[in-house]
Design an enzyme around this catalytic site. Structure first.
Site, PDB file in Angstrom:
ATOM      1  N   ASP A  76       0.833  -1.207   0.000  1.00  0.00           N
ATOM      2  CA  ASP A  76       0.000   0.000   0.000  1.00  0.00           C
ATOM      3  C   ASP A  76       0.865   1.254   0.000  1.00  0.00           C
ATOM      4  O   ASP A  76       2.085   1.184   0.164  1.00  0.00           O
ATOM      5  CB  ASP A  76      -0.974  -0.009   1.198  1.00  0.00           C
ATOM      6  N   ASN A 147      -7.891  -2.198  14.052  1.00  0.00           N
ATOM      7  CA  ASN A 147      -9.284  -2.362  13.594  1.00  0.00           C
ATOM      8  C   ASN A 147      -9.455  -3.585  12.685  1.00  0.00           C
ATOM      9  O   ASN A 147     -10.509  -3.783  12.102  1.00  0.00           O
ATOM     10  CB  ASN A 147      -9.755  -1.095  12.870  1.00  0.00           C
ATOM     11  N   HIS A 149      -7.639  -4.232   9.918  1.00  0.00           N
ATOM     12  CA  HIS A 149      -7.298  -4.067   8.495  1.00  0.00           C
ATOM     13  C   HIS A 149      -6.056  -4.882   8.131  1.00  0.00           C
ATOM     14  O   HIS A 149      -5.202  -5.161   8.971  1.00  0.00           O
ATOM     15  CB  HIS A 149      -7.158  -2.586   8.109  1.00  0.00           C
ATOM     16  N   GLU A 154      -9.724  -1.462   5.033  1.00  0.00           N
ATOM     17  CA  GLU A 154     -10.332  -1.100   6.311  1.00  0.00           C
ATOM     18  C   GLU A 154     -11.632  -1.890   6.520  1.00  0.00           C
ATOM     19  O   GLU A 154     -12.153  -2.497   5.571  1.00  0.00           O
ATOM     20  CB  GLU A 154     -10.625   0.407   6.310  1.00  0.00           C
TER      21      GLU A 154
HETATM   22  P1  PGA Z   1       1.996  -1.646  12.685  1.00  0.00           P
HETATM   23  O1  PGA Z   1       0.800  -1.503  11.653  1.00  0.00           O
HETATM   24  O2  PGA Z   1       2.909  -2.669  12.122  1.00  0.00           O
HETATM   25  O3  PGA Z   1       2.640  -0.291  12.722  1.00  0.00           O
HETATM   26  O4  PGA Z   1       1.393  -2.061  13.990  1.00  0.00           O
HETATM   27  C1  PGA Z   1       0.187  -2.658  11.210  1.00  0.00           C
HETATM   28  C2  PGA Z   1      -0.954  -2.309  10.286  1.00  0.00           C
HETATM   29  O5  PGA Z   1      -1.589  -1.256  10.470  1.00  0.00           O
HETATM   30  O6  PGA Z   1      -1.237  -3.104   9.365  1.00  0.00           O
END
Ligand code: PGA
Length: 256
Positions: A76, A147, A149, A154
Site C-alpha cells: 500500500d 481495527n 485491516h 479497512e
Molecule cells: P503496525 O501496523 O505494524 O505499525 O502495527 C500494522 C498495520 O496497520 O497493518
C-alpha cells in the site's frame, strides 16, 4: 470453512518469530535461485516487520544471501505522497530494507501515491497485472491494524476487492498521527492491494506483536468471516499463519 482454520504460532519474542519468517523466505529464495527463477515477496510496512527486515539484512550482509532473484510488491501507499517523500511507504522501504539488500531496482514494485486522480484506476489495474506477470506472490507478509485491516483494507472492505483507492479509517489515521507530526497531517486516503489480491498469494504470514494487538488477533481468529474484520478473510486461505508473540496471543489461550 471452519471458523478457527487459521493456524497461529506463538514465539517467545518478535525476534524469534522474525528469524523463523526470514528463514522461510531465505529457503524460498535459495530454492528459486537454484532453478534460476524469481522469488516473489509481498512486503508490508509499519512497526511490525522491522525485526524481520533486520533479519533479512543480516542474512544478506553476514551470511551472503543474495536477493538478486527477488521480486517485491509493496502492499500500500499513502495518496498525495511523492515516492521520495520521507513519509511515503516507498521511502520507508528504501530506508529500512532495500538500501541494505541487492534486490534489483527494476524488481521492486510500489504503488504510487502521487499520480493524478484520473489515472488511479489504470495504475491499480497495472499493479494487478504486474503481480500476475511476475508469476504471483509466493509469500505475502502482513501486519494487522487494531481495527482488523490488512494492507489498507479497512473494515467494510470486500473479500473480492482488488488494488484500489481507499479512505483511511479514523483509528488508522490516529495510529499514524505521531509519525506525521499530528492527525491533521495524516493523509485521508491511500492505495492498497485488495483482499482478493492478498488472498491470491500462495503463502501468507501475518505478524502481530504486543498487548495492543491481542484483542483484534483474537477476533480475527475466533469470529466468523466478516467484512468488519478484513483479517478474518484470511481463514478462507489454505496456507496462512499468524506469527505472534506472547502478549499478542494472550487472549487466545483462554478462548480456544
Ligand atoms: P503496525 O501496523 O505494524 O505499525 O502495527 C500494522 C498495520 O496497520 O497493518
Amino acid at each position: 470453512m471452519p471458523i478457527d482454520s487459521i493456524r497461529f504460532r506463538v514465539f517467545e519474542s518478535p525476534d524469534s518469530a522474525c528469524a523463523c519468517a526470514a528463514s522461510e523466505i531465505a529457503r524460498l529464495i535459495r530454492e528459486r535461485a537454484a532453478l534460476n527463477r524469481p522469488a516473489v515477496i509481498g512486503f508490508a510496512t509499519g512497526a511490525t516487520p522491522l525485526a524481520l527486515f533486520e533479519e533479512l539484512i543480516y542474512l544478506h550482509q553476514e551470511e551472503g544471501l543474495s536477493f538478486a532473484n527477488v521480486v517485491t510488491f509493496n502492499l500500500d501507499e499513502y495518496l498525495g505522497r511523492k515516492p521520495d517523500d520521507p513519509l511515503s511507504f516507498r521511502s520507508f522501504m528504501m530506508r529500512e530494507l532495500f538500501n541494505h539488500l541487492n534486490v534489483p531496482a527494476r524488481n521492486q514494485h510500489f504503488l504510487r501515491g502521487d499520480i493524478p486522480k484520473s489515472t488511479v484506476a489504470s495504475h491499480c489495474a497495472d499493479y494487478e497485472r504486474e503481480i500476475v506477470a511476475a508469476g504471483g506472490i509466493d509469500i505475502q507478509l502482513l501486519g494487522i491494524g487494531r481495527n482488523g485491516h490488512i494492507g489498507f483494507n479497512e473494515p467494510g472492505s470486500s473479500i473480492d476487492g482488488r488494488t484500489r483507492r481507499v479512505a483511511l479509517a479514523a483509528s488508522t489515521r490516529e495510529d499514524a498521527a505521531s509519525g506525521f507530526g499530528g492527525l491533521d497531517k495524516v493523509p485521508n486516503a491511500a492505495l492498497t492491494m485488495g483482499c482478493a489480491t492478498i488472498l491470491d498469494a500462495r503463502r501468507i504470514i501475518l505478524m502481530a506483536w504486543g498487548a495492543k494487538k491481542a484483542s483484534i488477533v483474537r477476533r480475527a481468529l475466533a469470529e466468523p468471516v466478516t467484512p468488519k474484520i478484513p483479517a478474518s478473510f484470511l481463514s478462507t486461505h489454505p496456507a496462512v499463519e499468524f506469527f505472534l508473540d506472547p502478549p499478542a496471543a494472550a487472549l487466545l489461550r483462554k478462548n480456544r
